[in-house]
Enzyme design. Structure first.
Site, PDB file in Angstrom:
ATOM      1  CG  ASP A 264      73.111 -49.373   8.008  1.00 32.61           C
ATOM      2  OD1 ASP A 264      71.925 -49.621   8.251  1.00 32.61           O
ATOM      3  OD2 ASP A 264      73.477 -48.455   7.236  1.00 32.61           O
TER       4      ASP A 264
HETATM    5  C1  GLC Z   1      71.517 -45.986   6.175  1.00 37.51           C
HETATM    6  C2  GLC Z   1      70.509 -47.111   6.248  1.00 37.51           C
HETATM    7  C3  GLC Z   1      70.727 -48.196   5.240  1.00 37.51           C
HETATM    8  C4  GLC Z   1      71.304 -47.601   3.968  1.00 37.51           C
HETATM    9  C5  GLC Z   1      72.691 -47.064   4.300  1.00 37.51           C
HETATM   10  C6  GLC Z   1      73.332 -46.389   3.082  1.00 37.51           C
HETATM   11  O1  GLC Z   1      71.903 -45.606   7.458  1.00 37.51           O
HETATM   12  O2  GLC Z   1      70.308 -47.729   7.510  1.00 37.51           O
HETATM   13  O3  GLC Z   1      69.464 -48.841   5.016  1.00 37.51           O
HETATM   14  O4  GLC Z   1      71.392 -48.596   2.974  1.00 37.51           O
HETATM   15  O5  GLC Z   1      72.669 -46.156   5.382  1.00 37.51           O
HETATM   16  O6  GLC Z   1      72.600 -45.258   2.727  1.00 37.51           O
END
Ligand code: GLC
Length: 721
Positions: A264
């Site tokens: 993430d």
């Molecule tokens: C965010 C979220 C994740 C998302 C990623 C890209 O922090 O936790 O669910 O897909 O970043 O936006």
């Protein structure tokens, strides 16, 4: 792994291999004023090399066909290797045409609907040049304070798994032109954050992890999901992105997942913040050892992976495996042959927000809404002389949901617009109060009451703003603001024909609303066609059929509260729910029962369950039984019913839940029509993680339930022998 990708790999330098594992925002590759510099600004922490940044493997976050073409073109013009980028995006509940937030989609109890909605989103996204969506989010949830329950499928592992499978199938299809790869997230148990506070500590046992939290991810993996994203949180003390037991031993070795694993956002760096890593070099080491292929928006791999390999701490073979997974995904997506894949600005404009897509989004919002209460107020008659729409959520497009991707409030149908679509200029609006959760402004109530007094019926649009849900938007108080209750009370003084349209991204603690409002229709955050769907439901053009998939507590004090709980050694008997029984697992001030239980939802018609049968009272290993029931529409509206099937394992080597959802089927019945619904019982569905941590079924007694929600009683017993 194909020979083609192996050949590509064999010609890559170490730097090029490392940069395939890096992910930056797509705007890095724009040329105009929207460009984000590769070194300064948000990219400054990534320690990227000005030349190697054009060897980066993937990018995220950009909406629009033309900008995707610009970014890919500029990237390829500057790249030596010219391995095209693949653009990834959070297409969570729609791309340009938004449908209800996923907690709402799960409430439809309709696998086909979930699949169709995802397929629609995939088509719209693929035309904008998106190749991968960071969805489905399948984190099991039990705490409505958490902002991200809106993107989950609720508290049940089986339902969550069914929705995960259907959504993966909808996005990926046959991986054709209008499909996109799915990325199941957040692995694992992100929804178990203590106190419902985002990114907070997760502390679940291995058994709990495997019984409740892992099944939906496994369902997505078995459905062929192409990617998986690790979670921000720890599991058993180790942050997921560096958790070898979770990613390597369970996901890769035990489940056989050989797709791409992505972190993430900046989670690599957070290994140091969590306190399990000294520096970015160690972060890179831990993540690679765990098996994480792509680093999203942090600079550990770019900065230190080459060094780790040169020092022999990470083998180049490990790096090659990651690079090959990414190259194979690119090959499967077709970008190695056509870097622009399905992007098509003209077709995108025709398809996105088309009549057909709006119709599907509207049907979705109608099927996901849950009728929580109806004291013979709904459906409203279309012959009314005048309608008052009142409330801060009645005249806004900000009801489309918080993971809006390319969706826009100005393209979203408000309740006022929806009701006007049916009743024309009979509709008048008054705001009544502000939407802010901490507003005490009562200055608009008088005007609203005046309108209510002079109207035949009132639609009161209450709830929470869509930005009070979603990532980082957690709430310690999930009741309705006092000013909304004051507005409701004052309106009820002058008009009893009131229905509340509730907009929420989570279960709210609305006991007081349940006590006072004549009718409550929970629309969740219903998406681009929300106002039309709401109006259709309130005036009977559509019949509510949704059922909640996350328990609504009487008060936050009951949380976490969920239906598939253990009995404890001192259970409070259901018949004593409103009595004080001191030395039981209970409260002295409120009942144990929730306000609304898992699986609950009303209709404008009524359904009668009869002739509940089980095909036998014993089952040997490898055999099956069949549970069935007749369901009759005993009301006057053609309507749908989500029939639910539960099993209870009465005794195990470990404690077992009081019941577990093992099947559901949504049926449609004309008035007076009756259908038989059957559920097959297999040994596989009786398996669980026993005291020896073996996944197996134990012999003994099982109870079976078929009903309209999780409060249904057992109707038969069988012995597994
Ligand atoms: C965010 C979220 C994740 C998302 C990623 C890209 O922090 O936790 O669910 O897909 O970043 O936006």
């Amino acid at each position: 792994m194909s020979q083609r990708t192996k050949d590509i790999l064999s010609k890559m330098t170490l730097d090029e291999k490392v940069y395939q594992l890096v992910q930056v925002t797509t705007a890095t590759y724009l040329t105009g004023e929207n460009k984000i510099d590769v070194i300064t600004g948000p990219n400054s922490t990534l320690k990227l090399d000005r030349e190697l940044v054009y060897e980066v493997g993937t990018s995220l976050n950009l909406v629009g066909a033309e900008t995707m073409i610009e970014a890919q073109t500029n990237y390829l013009n500057n790249s030596k290797k010219k391995l095209p980028l693949i653009l990834m995006q959070d297409v969570i509940h729609g791309h340009r045409t938004l449908y209800p937030v996923n907690l709402g989609v799960s409430a439809s109890f309709d696998r086909d609907l979930a699949r169709d909605l995802a397929q629609m989103a995939a088509k719209e996204a693929s035309l904008d040049g998106i190749s991968v969506t960071f969805a489905p989010m399948v984190d099991l949830v039990r705490d409505p304070r958490w902002g991200r329950v809106m993107e989950s499928s609720g508290e049940d592992p089986y339902l969550g798994g069914e929705m995960a499978k259907a959504t993966v199938e909808g996005y990926q299809g046959d991986m054709g032109k209008y499909n996109i790869a799915a990325c199941v997230k957040h692995f694992a148990a992100y929804g178990a954050a203590e106190a419902g506070r985002d990114y907070n500590t997760v502390d679940v046992s291995e058994r709990n992890l495997r019984e409740y939290y892992l099944p939906a991810y496994k369902r997505a993996v078995d459905a062929g999901v192409k990617m998986l994203m690790t979670a921000f949180n720890i599991v058993d003390g180790v942050p997921c992105v560096g958790n070898k037991h979770l990613v390597k031993e369970i996901l890769r070795d035990e489940w056989g997942f050989d797709g791409v694993v992505i972190s993430d956002y900046s989670a690599f760096d957070e290994l140091a913040t969590h306190g399990v890593s000294e520096n970015q070099k160690e972060c890179a080491y831990l993540a690679m050892e765990a098996g994480c292929d792509i680093e999203m928006m942090s600079g550990c791999y770019a900065g230190y992976l080459k060094e780790l390999i040169q020092e022999g701490k990470i083998s180049e073979e490990q790096l090659d495996k990651s690079v090959l997974r990414i190259l194979n995904l690119k090959e499967e997506l077709g970008v190695l042959d056509n870097p622009f894949r399905s992007v098509n600005p003209e077709e995108a404009k025709r398809v996105q927000l088309s009549k057909e897509h709006r119709a599907l989004a509207r049907r979705g919002a109608e099927e996901c809404a849950v009728l929580l209460k109806n004291d013979n107020v709904l459906p409203f008659s279309k012959d009314v002389g005048s309608v008052a729409v009142i409330g801060p959520l009645g005249n806004t497009g900000e009801i489309h949901g918080s993971w809006k991707c390319g969706g826009k409030a100005e393209e979203t149908i408000s309740v006022v617009e929806g009701v006007k679509g049916i009743l024309g200029d009979k509709v008048k609006y008054a705001q009544g109060c502000q939407i802010e959760y901490n507003s005490t402004d009562e200055s608009l109530i008088d005007e609203a009451c005046e309108l209510a007094k002079n109207s035949d019926i009132v639609i009161l649009c209450l709830g929470e703003h869509q930005e009070y849900t979603g990532e980082g938007n957690c709430r310690a108080d999930i009741t309705l603001p006092e000013v909304q209750y004051k507005l409701l009370d004052r309106v009820l003084e002058v008009n009893k024909n009131v229905a509340v349209a509730l907009f929420s991204g989570r279960p709210l603690a609305i006991s007081r609303l349940h006590e006072t409002a004549p009718a409550i229709l929970d629309m969740w955050m219903p998406g681009t066609e929300g106002g039309n769907a709401c109006a259709n439901l309130l005036f009977g053009n559509a019949i509510p059929s949704g059922k909640i998939t996350m328990t609504f507590p009487r008060t936050l004090g009951q949380c976490p509260i969920y239906y598939n709980h253990y009995t404890t050694g001192r259970p409070k008997l259901e018949e004593d729910d409103y009595n004080r029984v001191r030395f039981t697992s209970s409260y002295l001030d409120i009942p144990n029962s929730p306000l609304y239980p898992f699986g609950y939802g009303l209709s404008y018609t009524t359904f009668e369950y009869s002739d509940l049968k089980l095909s036998g009272d014993t089952m040997k290993s490898g055999e099956t039984l069949v549970a069935s029931a007749k369901i009759k529409n005993t009301g006057k509206y053609k309507a749908k019913e989500a029939v639910q099937f539960y099993i209870r394992d009465v005794k195990g080597s470990c404690v077992r839940p009081v019941k577990e959802l093992k099947g559901f089927e949504k049926i449609e019945l004309d008035p007076g029509e009756e259908k038989t619904v059957s559920f097959e019982i297999t040994e596989e569905m009786l398996k669980y993680w026993t005291r020896e941590m073996k996944f197996e079924a134990e012999k003994g007694e099982f109870h079976v339930f078929i009903g309209k929600d999780s409060t249904c009683k057992p109707f038969a017993t069988f012995q597994l022998i």
